[in-house]
Design an enzyme around this catalytic site. Sequence first.
Site, PDB file in Angstrom:
ATOM      1  N   MET A  39      -8.862  -2.348   2.960  1.00  0.00           N
ATOM      2  CA  MET A  39     -10.239  -1.832   2.928  1.00  0.00           C
ATOM      3  C   MET A  39     -11.234  -2.988   3.105  1.00  0.00           C
ATOM      4  SD  MET A  39     -10.305   1.431   0.443  1.00  0.00           S
ATOM      5  CE  MET A  39     -10.373   0.578  -1.114  1.00  0.00           C
ATOM      6  N   HIS A  46      -4.661 -10.255   0.485  1.00  0.00           N
ATOM      7  CA  HIS A  46      -4.530  -9.615   1.793  1.00  0.00           C
ATOM      8  C   HIS A  46      -3.887 -10.581   2.798  1.00  0.00           C
ATOM      9  CE1 HIS A  46      -8.290  -7.435   0.254  1.00  0.00           C
ATOM     10  NE2 HIS A  46      -7.427  -6.456   0.425  1.00  0.00           N
ATOM     11  N   GLN A  70     -10.240   8.532  -0.538  1.00  0.00           N
ATOM     12  CA  GLN A  70      -9.495   8.090  -1.721  1.00  0.00           C
ATOM     13  C   GLN A  70     -10.394   7.720  -2.892  1.00  0.00           C
ATOM     14  OE1 GLN A  70      -7.699   4.715   0.556  1.00  0.00           O
ATOM     15  NE2 GLN A  70      -7.897   3.592  -1.358  1.00  0.00           N
ATOM     16  N   GLY A 156       0.836  -4.394  -0.925  1.00  0.00           N
ATOM     17  CA  GLY A 156       0.919  -5.281  -2.078  1.00  0.00           C
ATOM     18  C   GLY A 156       1.494  -4.564  -3.290  1.00  0.00           C
ATOM     19  N   LYS A 158       0.662  -5.211  -6.186  1.00  0.00           N
ATOM     20  CA  LYS A 158      -0.403  -5.034  -7.173  1.00  0.00           C
ATOM     21  C   LYS A 158      -0.730  -3.552  -7.344  1.00  0.00           C
ATOM     22  CE  LYS A 158      -4.962  -5.586  -6.776  1.00  0.00           C
ATOM     23  NZ  LYS A 158      -5.579  -4.553  -7.606  1.00  0.00           N
ATOM     24  N   ASP A 159      -0.711  -2.821  -6.217  1.00  0.00           N
ATOM     25  CA  ASP A 159      -0.929  -1.378  -6.264  1.00  0.00           C
ATOM     26  C   ASP A 159       0.449  -0.716  -6.252  1.00  0.00           C
ATOM     27  OD1 ASP A 159      -4.013  -1.158  -5.836  1.00  0.00           O
ATOM     28  OD2 ASP A 159      -3.314  -2.657  -4.428  1.00  0.00           O
ATOM     29  N   GLN A 162       0.872   3.049  -5.512  1.00  0.00           N
ATOM     30  CA  GLN A 162       0.549   3.301  -4.102  1.00  0.00           C
ATOM     31  C   GLN A 162       1.719   2.874  -3.211  1.00  0.00           C
ATOM     32  OE1 GLN A 162      -3.345   2.283  -2.069  1.00  0.00           O
ATOM     33  NE2 GLN A 162      -2.173   0.478  -1.504  1.00  0.00           N
ATOM     34  N   ARG A 196     -12.443  -5.890  -5.988  1.00  0.00           N
ATOM     35  CA  ARG A 196     -13.331  -5.418  -7.066  1.00  0.00           C
ATOM     36  C   ARG A 196     -13.656  -6.510  -8.084  1.00  0.00           C
ATOM     37  NH1 ARG A 196     -10.398  -0.258  -6.210  1.00  0.00           N
ATOM     38  NH2 ARG A 196     -11.973   1.273  -5.621  1.00  0.00           N
TER      39      ARG A 196
HETATM   40  P1  AMP Z   1      -7.122  -2.993  -0.535  1.00  0.00           P
HETATM   41  O1  AMP Z   1      -7.980  -3.627   0.516  1.00  0.00           O
HETATM   42  O2  AMP Z   1      -7.538  -3.325  -1.914  1.00  0.00           O
HETATM   43  O3  AMP Z   1      -6.908  -1.521  -0.291  1.00  0.00           O
HETATM   44  O4  AMP Z   1      -5.690  -3.665  -0.386  1.00  0.00           O
HETATM   45  C1  AMP Z   1      -5.011  -3.701   0.840  1.00  0.00           C
HETATM   46  C2  AMP Z   1      -3.600  -4.168   0.593  1.00  0.00           C
HETATM   47  O5  AMP Z   1      -3.616  -5.459  -0.005  1.00  0.00           O
HETATM   48  C3  AMP Z   1      -2.850  -3.231  -0.377  1.00  0.00           C
HETATM   49  O6  AMP Z   1      -1.517  -3.066   0.075  1.00  0.00           O
HETATM   50  C4  AMP Z   1      -2.899  -4.000  -1.667  1.00  0.00           C
HETATM   51  O7  AMP Z   1      -1.836  -3.698  -2.550  1.00  0.00           O
HETATM   52  C5  AMP Z   1      -2.815  -5.434  -1.175  1.00  0.00           C
HETATM   53  N1  AMP Z   1      -3.351  -6.361  -2.181  1.00  0.00           N
HETATM   54  C6  AMP Z   1      -4.511  -6.233  -2.866  1.00  0.00           C
HETATM   55  N2  AMP Z   1      -4.644  -7.229  -3.766  1.00  0.00           N
HETATM   56  C7  AMP Z   1      -3.527  -8.000  -3.651  1.00  0.00           C
HETATM   57  C8  AMP Z   1      -3.067  -9.170  -4.315  1.00  0.00           C
HETATM   58  N3  AMP Z   1      -3.765  -9.749  -5.288  1.00  0.00           N
HETATM   59  N4  AMP Z   1      -1.865  -9.690  -3.945  1.00  0.00           N
HETATM   60  C9  AMP Z   1      -1.145  -9.100  -2.953  1.00  0.00           C
HETATM   61  N5  AMP Z   1      -1.527  -7.995  -2.293  1.00  0.00           N
HETATM   62  C10 AMP Z   1      -2.705  -7.434  -2.635  1.00  0.00           C
END
Ligand code: AMP
Length: 291
Positions: A39, A46, A70, A156, A158-159, A162, A196
Amino acid sequence: MPDPVGPRRASVLRRPAEMLAAARGWHARGQSIGLVPTMGALHRGHLSLVRRARTGNDVVVVSVFVNPLQFGPGEDFARYPRQPEQDLELLGAEGVDAVYMPGVDDMYPAQATTRVRVAGLDGVLEGAHRPGHFEGVATVVTKLFNAVRPDRAYFGRKDAQQAALITRMACDLDTGIDVVVLPTVREPDGLALSSRNAYLSPEQRAAAPCLHRALRAADDCYLAGERDPARLQAVMSALLDGEPQADPDYAVAVDPDDFESPGRLALLAVRFGKVRLIDNHLLGEPWPVSR
Ligand code: AMP
């Protein structure tokens, strides 16, 4: 000496049809495609996914799309950080081939009513606290898979919920896409990187590593022989209760397959004012980044 051609920029694709045509072209030339869905407001977490994608595919596509589907009513869709120019610069420097940046109307024209639902996993924990969230995630990821036609897609840990849901969906729908789930990248004080985090006030930012400390405390207990999920949960709750800025939504130890029955995946969702952070650790597993 300055680079005479300037910094490399990835090509930007904005419409699903344009993305699909590019993907078909790459496949026709026998090239494999790796997709990193994001996102935007990119950080080192990322970029760790992008770097892994770079090593395993001929072509790397990163999608940048803040997916309205979402976000629940009252969540942070409108104020979610958006910095497309900075993201494009970072992705160019990483050698990404294409950035897929569709507009909301391109992704969801008024007549589009199809939704994708992964039953079971979408109704617990994050799914229960954020009704509709995972339907939004599953729908957008299906659309990204259809437009980008990746051989591999990178997510990731972290989620964690998901990642589990998308792994299940990719299998259930016979996509043939290899879903690769990669470790969480953290700040030196243990806070998991997240777009965030930028919302946190200095006081909240100082308190936020309590998520990591709670996971560490549960892990230390697990490594010392504790196997009762209720006790492991109590350790995490006690640590979070000691942080006045932290307001936990949940602190649980569940089975990593169903996210419901008791198990050794420690999962946290904690509010700091209006900012909601999540983190997790599979107890007993090595910590990928410095503890
Ligand atoms: P987002 O932009 O937050 O939707 O995240 C995009 C992707 O990056 C998702 O697959 C997340 O799980 C991954 N991601 C977010 N934060 C981290 C992190 N700290 N370490 C590794 N991957 C991450």
